[in-house]
Design a protein around this motif. Structure first.
Motif, PDB file in Angstrom:
ATOM      1  N   ALA A   8       0.822  -1.203   0.000  1.00 46.29           N
ATOM      2  CA  ALA A   8       0.000   0.000   0.000  1.00 46.29           C
ATOM      3  C   ALA A   8       0.855   1.251   0.000  1.00 46.29           C
ATOM      4  CB  ALA A   8      -0.901   0.008   1.239  1.00 46.29           C
ATOM      5  N   MET A  66      -9.697  -6.800  -0.460  1.00 50.16           N
ATOM      6  CA  MET A  66     -10.057  -5.414  -0.189  1.00 50.16           C
ATOM      7  C   MET A  66     -11.208  -5.353   0.797  1.00 50.16           C
ATOM      8  SD  MET A  66     -10.285  -4.062  -4.129  1.00 50.16           S
ATOM      9  CE  MET A  66     -10.749  -5.651  -4.830  1.00 50.16           C
ATOM     10  N   THR A  70     -12.159   0.427   0.269  1.00 56.85           N
ATOM     11  CA  THR A  70     -11.081   0.397  -0.728  1.00 56.85           C
ATOM     12  C   THR A  70     -11.658   0.029  -2.085  1.00 56.85           C
ATOM     13  OG1 THR A  70      -9.423  -0.166   0.926  1.00 56.85           O
ATOM     14  CG2 THR A  70      -8.902  -0.710  -1.353  1.00 56.85           C
ATOM     15  N   GLY A 129      -6.105  -3.104   0.876  1.00 56.44           N
ATOM     16  CA  GLY A 129      -6.589  -2.150   1.863  1.00 56.44           C
ATOM     17  C   GLY A 129      -7.960  -2.569   2.326  1.00 56.44           C
ATOM     18  N   GLY A 130      -8.454  -1.907   3.297  1.00 57.91           N
ATOM     19  CA  GLY A 130      -7.990  -0.759   4.012  1.00 57.91           C
ATOM     20  C   GLY A 130      -7.498  -1.057   5.415  1.00 57.91           C
TER      21      GLY A 130
END
Length: 190
Positions: A8, A66, A70, A129-130
């Motif tokens: 990330a 995800m 995200t 993510g997140g």
């Protein structure tokens, strides 16, 4: 066994997005996009890769994970953002939008899902993510690949959402600085 890599972009004060989910303050110019993109082939939106001619095959990952927030960054234009990868979105409140072909939406426990994925054969697993999902999966993350941007957001969505304080040491086998000020910091579980 497959590894889970949290790959990330992050600010030097530890945020993956601003207070309203914005990420426009990250550095996108300079020598680093090509170099980092070469190392992490395929870790880019499929449509974007096609539009600018980036390769998507042969990268280190075959699966991307995800959280809903995200995933939703690309809606409504990209309901299947990484169609070249197996896509899993963790959500308890949302359903698949129209056009989300090839995206698995699940309300299953992320830890159980990751453990099952790790037991399968295949390439690496990319946690896109997140911060809340990363905090949930903290003990399952094998590698951190952080594109540390030379910016401060001063607040926003942290790399790991707040949770129980439990210091943990990681090894940093590779630190690569770029002229743009971005530093690719790759860590392994210590």
């Amino acid at each position: 066994m497959r590894e889970l890599t949290y790959y990330a972009a992050v600010t030097i004060d530890g945020f993956i997005a601003g207070p309203d989910g914005q990420f426009d303050g990250f550095v996108f110019e300079g020598s680093h996009p090509a170099a980092v993109g070469e190392k992490y082939v395929g870790a880019v939106n499929t449509a974007m890769a096609d539009a600018i001619g980036l390769p998507i095959d042969g990268g280190p990952f075959d699966t991307v994970l995800m959280g809903w927030n995200t995933y939703a960054v690309g809606l409504p234009d990209h309901p299947s953002p990484y169609s070249h990868l197996r896509q899993i979105v963790f959500t308890r409140e949302h359903t698949a939008p129209e056009g989300a072909d090839g995206v698995d939406f699940t309300d299953r426990d992320p830890v159980e899902v990751v453990r099952a994925l790790k037991a399968e054969s295949g390439k690496g697993i990319w946690l896109c993510g997140g911060g809340a999902l990363a905090a949930t999966l903290r003990d399952e993350i094998d590698r951190l690949a952080l594109k540390r941007n030379p910016v401060l957001f001063g607040g926003g969505i942290p790399l790991f959402a707040e949770g129980g304080y439990a210091p943990e040491r990681w090894r940093a086998p590779v630190i690569t600085p770029y002229e743009s000020g971005l530093v690719l910091a790759e860590y392994e579980r210590g």
